[in-house]
Scaffold this motif. Sequence first.
Motif, PDB file in Angstrom:
ATOM      1  N   ILE A 137       0.846  -1.195   0.000  1.00 52.05           N
ATOM      2  CA  ILE A 137       0.000   0.000   0.000  1.00 52.05           C
ATOM      3  C   ILE A 137       0.880   1.244   0.000  1.00 52.05           C
ATOM      4  O   ILE A 137       0.630   2.188  -0.736  1.00 52.05           O
ATOM      5  N   ASP A 138       1.913   1.226   0.810  1.00 49.75           N
ATOM      6  CA  ASP A 138       2.738   2.413   0.988  1.00 49.75           C
ATOM      7  C   ASP A 138       3.584   2.705  -0.245  1.00 49.75           C
ATOM      8  O   ASP A 138       4.188   1.801  -0.835  1.00 49.75           O
ATOM      9  N   THR A 139       3.664   3.951  -0.620  1.00 43.34           N
ATOM     10  CA  THR A 139       4.428   4.351  -1.807  1.00 43.34           C
ATOM     11  C   THR A 139       5.928   4.120  -1.644  1.00 43.34           C
ATOM     12  O   THR A 139       6.650   3.986  -2.632  1.00 43.34           O
ATOM     13  N   CYS A 147       1.749  -0.694  -6.403  1.00 45.18           N
ATOM     14  CA  CYS A 147       1.317   0.117  -5.276  1.00 45.18           C
ATOM     15  C   CYS A 147      -0.208   0.230  -5.229  1.00 45.18           C
ATOM     16  O   CYS A 147      -0.856   0.457  -6.254  1.00 45.18           O
ATOM     17  N   GLU A 149      -1.652   2.485  -3.081  1.00 43.32           N
ATOM     18  CA  GLU A 149      -1.969   3.832  -2.617  1.00 43.32           C
ATOM     19  C   GLU A 149      -2.765   4.569  -3.701  1.00 43.32           C
ATOM     20  O   GLU A 149      -2.287   4.759  -4.820  1.00 43.32           O
ATOM     21  N   ASN A 212      -2.993   3.556   6.208  1.00 42.71           N
ATOM     22  CA  ASN A 212      -3.090   3.162   4.803  1.00 42.71           C
ATOM     23  C   ASN A 212      -4.176   2.114   4.576  1.00 42.71           C
ATOM     24  O   ASN A 212      -4.937   2.188   3.607  1.00 42.71           O
TER      25      ASN A 212
END
Length: 313
Positions: A137-139, A147, A149, A212
């Motif tokens: 999820i996190d960039t 990703c 996000e 997130n």
Amino acid sequence: MNFKSIGLLLISLVTISAVSFAQKSKKDTIKVFLLAGQSNMDGYGYVKDLPKDLSKTQKDIWIFHGNSAADDDTKKGSKGMWAQLKPGHGVGFNTDGEKNNLSDRFGVELSFAQRIQELYPNDKIAIIKYSRGGTAIDTLVGSGAGCWEPDFNGKTGINQYDHCLKTIQNAFSVNDINNDGKEDVLVPMGIVWMQGESDAHSEETGLRYYYNLKRLMNLLRASLRVDDLPVVVGKISDSWNDPDGKVWDWGELVQYAEEKFAKTDAKAGIVRTTRYYKYSDKWHYDSPGFIDLGKQFANKAYELNEGKAPEAK
């Protein structure tokens, strides 16, 4: 032609029109679940290991499996087609939207569908699946395998979240998913999420995982137009098959975030049995693990929808 004949003809035409309208207006209601995440949602179970009851095509259960693609891919991602559920929707599966190319692997979808059908014996079941191994999820880590996000743009603005949304859109755009001549009404019943390992590579991404996860699940709920749609999260685990012991160095932070999400969201639940599963490699569960995980996901989804735990089986 006399008046009596004309009258009978009109009555016949009206009757035919009424029957035709009734046939066209009759609709099927189908319960639909979204399965999404990274590689342990892809599925690394071996089809050859399946018991007989899961080795066959499942009646009245349909799946739309969106084609997995990298971020920035504007052509291949999210293509799919509705088909009866059968083994082969694990890692290695792909589709061009006109033909499904089944693999020799399976994920949670088979046992999940079987158990959900047991819990809802009078209903038809549908699954929408989109997942991609290694995604985060996190960039900070998501620009590699992919990703989730929503605001991560990359080169084209297309990422895993976009592929998933497009998969959902493509699945819902089909009016008759089982080709029985009746319009189908897909009723969202839940999201099943198995992901988080890739976000456990650093303290920074682990600490952000709760925020997130919460944001992403609420946006997926919105895409399915149900604000309080049940979400079942699979708790990540560790095989401890690494030189320093742990595969996911900051796994506890992600686990804490998953527990927090399940505790603070009234319509979220968590499956913890992953800690007991064996592995086929250092990252993925073995075949019995995927079979059990699908059942546990189904039980928790039913509990969140019905407000009570299902009877044990």
